[in-house]
Design an enzyme around this catalytic site. Structure first.
Site, short mmCIF file in Angstrom:
data_model
loop_
_atom_site.label_atom_id
_atom_site.label_comp_id
_atom_site.label_asym_id
_atom_site.label_seq_id
_atom_site.Cartn_x
_atom_site.Cartn_y
_atom_site.Cartn_z
N HIS A 163 32.48 20.97 4.12
CA HIS A 163 32.70 22.31 3.11
C HIS A 163 33.28 23.58 4.01
O HIS A 163 33.86 24.22 3.70
CB HIS A 163 31.14 22.36 2.54
CG HIS A 163 30.77 21.20 1.74
ND1 HIS A 163 29.37 21.30 1.14
CD2 HIS A 163 31.22 20.19 1.54
CE1 HIS A 163 29.33 20.32 0.46
NE2 HIS A 163 30.40 19.55 0.82
N HIS B 250 34.68 17.94 -6.35
CA HIS B 250 33.96 17.97 -5.24
C HIS B 250 34.40 17.05 -4.36
O HIS B 250 34.45 17.34 -3.02
CB HIS B 250 32.36 17.65 -5.32
CG HIS B 250 31.46 17.93 -3.89
ND1 HIS B 250 31.43 19.17 -3.64
CD2 HIS B 250 31.25 17.04 -3.23
CE1 HIS B 250 30.93 19.24 -2.26
NE2 HIS B 250 30.78 17.70 -2.18
N HIS C 36 34.21 10.22 2.89
CA HIS C 36 34.45 10.72 3.86
C HIS C 36 35.02 9.64 5.00
O HIS C 36 36.12 9.95 5.78
CB HIS C 36 33.19 11.12 4.78
CG HIS C 36 32.73 12.33 3.84
ND1 HIS C 36 33.32 13.42 3.59
CD2 HIS C 36 31.48 12.42 3.21
CE1 HIS C 36 32.43 14.43 3.04
NE2 HIS C 36 31.23 13.69 2.65
#
Length: 318
Positions: free
Chosen positions: A85, A243, A270
């Protein structure tokens, strides 16, 4: 796509500090963004109670586990976790050089999005360092597959993300976000999208030592009957894929440079993001290092960028 400021490197104008808790550890943690000189890159410095520290360049070669978040380092005693983030905010705002000092094992989760980091950086401002920024321009398609999931880079005259997710949960289902990545687009359309999870997974994650700091204040929680537990509901109708796109921006920032191309993924995460980036950076015929040409114009197009001869530099592995 046009690039402002002739593609010059930047840093932040002054230090800024944020405090919160780690989403997995549940422990209090503070981070301070410090200005850095041109060509420093993004550096994470984990500072321990005895005053010692360990530093990691935010590049692909330093990435450790990617199961639930993106981690720099391989030793739990020394690594810096959940950096995605923060990296997404830095990348989207075009921050090339900064030192991120952290006094814990992971970044503070804040509200589960990148927006608090955007706010903090905008509070102190961004400085043009007057040194040209180098970019990674994708020259040919590079794709990886893992079961039904896939990710790929494709040549494109700009920076574009096309991210699609597909969950069995009827609440989420199949969602996609496609768009050009600019600071304004990221801030308005992606930065406030929060991390999310299912209530049914909570006990398993707790038993494994994860999600100890997760709460309705920093995560969108989906109940066993497939409803949103958070009283305020969603920030976007398709907050879940937004997101996932935010995460992809942060993970690809570990190229060590801004990239010119299109990143596409289906049912990614990820690990897929990290492996796709490594596949790109491992093939020297798949990309080139470029910079903006000398020009009197305030803005130039990405297609006008010129290659620079830097055989000693492979950005993602520097």
């Amino acid at each position: 796509m046009t690039i402002g400021l002739l593609g010059f490197q930047t840093t932040i104008a002054a230090p800024v500090t944020l405090r919160g808790i780690g989403v997995h550890s549940g422990a209090p943690v503070g981070i301070t963004f410090q200005p850095a000189e041109a060509n420093s890159g993004v550096i994470f410095s984990r500072v321990f109670q005895d005053g010692s520290s360990v530093e990691y360049r935010a590049v692909s070669s330093q990435v450790g586990p990617t199961d639930l978040c993106t981690i720099l380092g391989t030793s739990p005693a020394k690594w810096v976790a959940t950096i995605e983030h923060v990296m997404a905010a830095l990348y989207a705002l075009g921050i090339d050089n900064v030192m991120v000092e952290v006094d814990g094992a992971e970044m503070p989760i804040m509200d589960g999005s990148s927006f608090p980091f955007i706010e903090a950086i905008e509070q102190v401002g961004i400085v043009n360092l007057g040194i040209k920024r180098r970019y990674i321009r994708v020259l040919k398609p590079v794709r990886i597959d893992s079961g039904a999931s896939w990710s790929e880079f494709r040549p494109y005259d700009g920076t574009r993300f096309e991210v699609e997710i597909d969950f069995t949960s009827p609440l989420i289902g199949r969602q996609s976000w496609n768009g050009e990545l600019t600071a304004q687009t990221f801030k308005q359309e992606l930065s406030r999208a929060r991390t999310f999870g299912f209530m049914r997974d909570v006990e398993r994650l707790w038993a494994a030592g994860y999600a100890l700091g997760s709460s309705l204040e920093n995560s969108v929680v989906i109940s066993d009957d497939d409803t949103i537990v958070n009283v305020e509901g969603l920030r976007y109708v398709d907050e879940f894929v937004r997101h996932k796109t935010l995460d992809a921006v942060g993970d690809l920032a570990l190229a060590g440079a801004q990239f010119i191309g299109c990143y596409r993924s289906y049912r990614g995460g990820h690990k897929m993001n990290a492996n796709a980036l490594k596949a790109l950076m491992s093939d020297p015929t798949a990309y080139e290092i470029v910079e903006a040409p000398s020009s009197r114009s305030a803005r130039v197009r990405a297609r006008e960028f010129v290659p620079v001869s830097m055989p000693e530099l492979t950005p993602g592995f520097a």
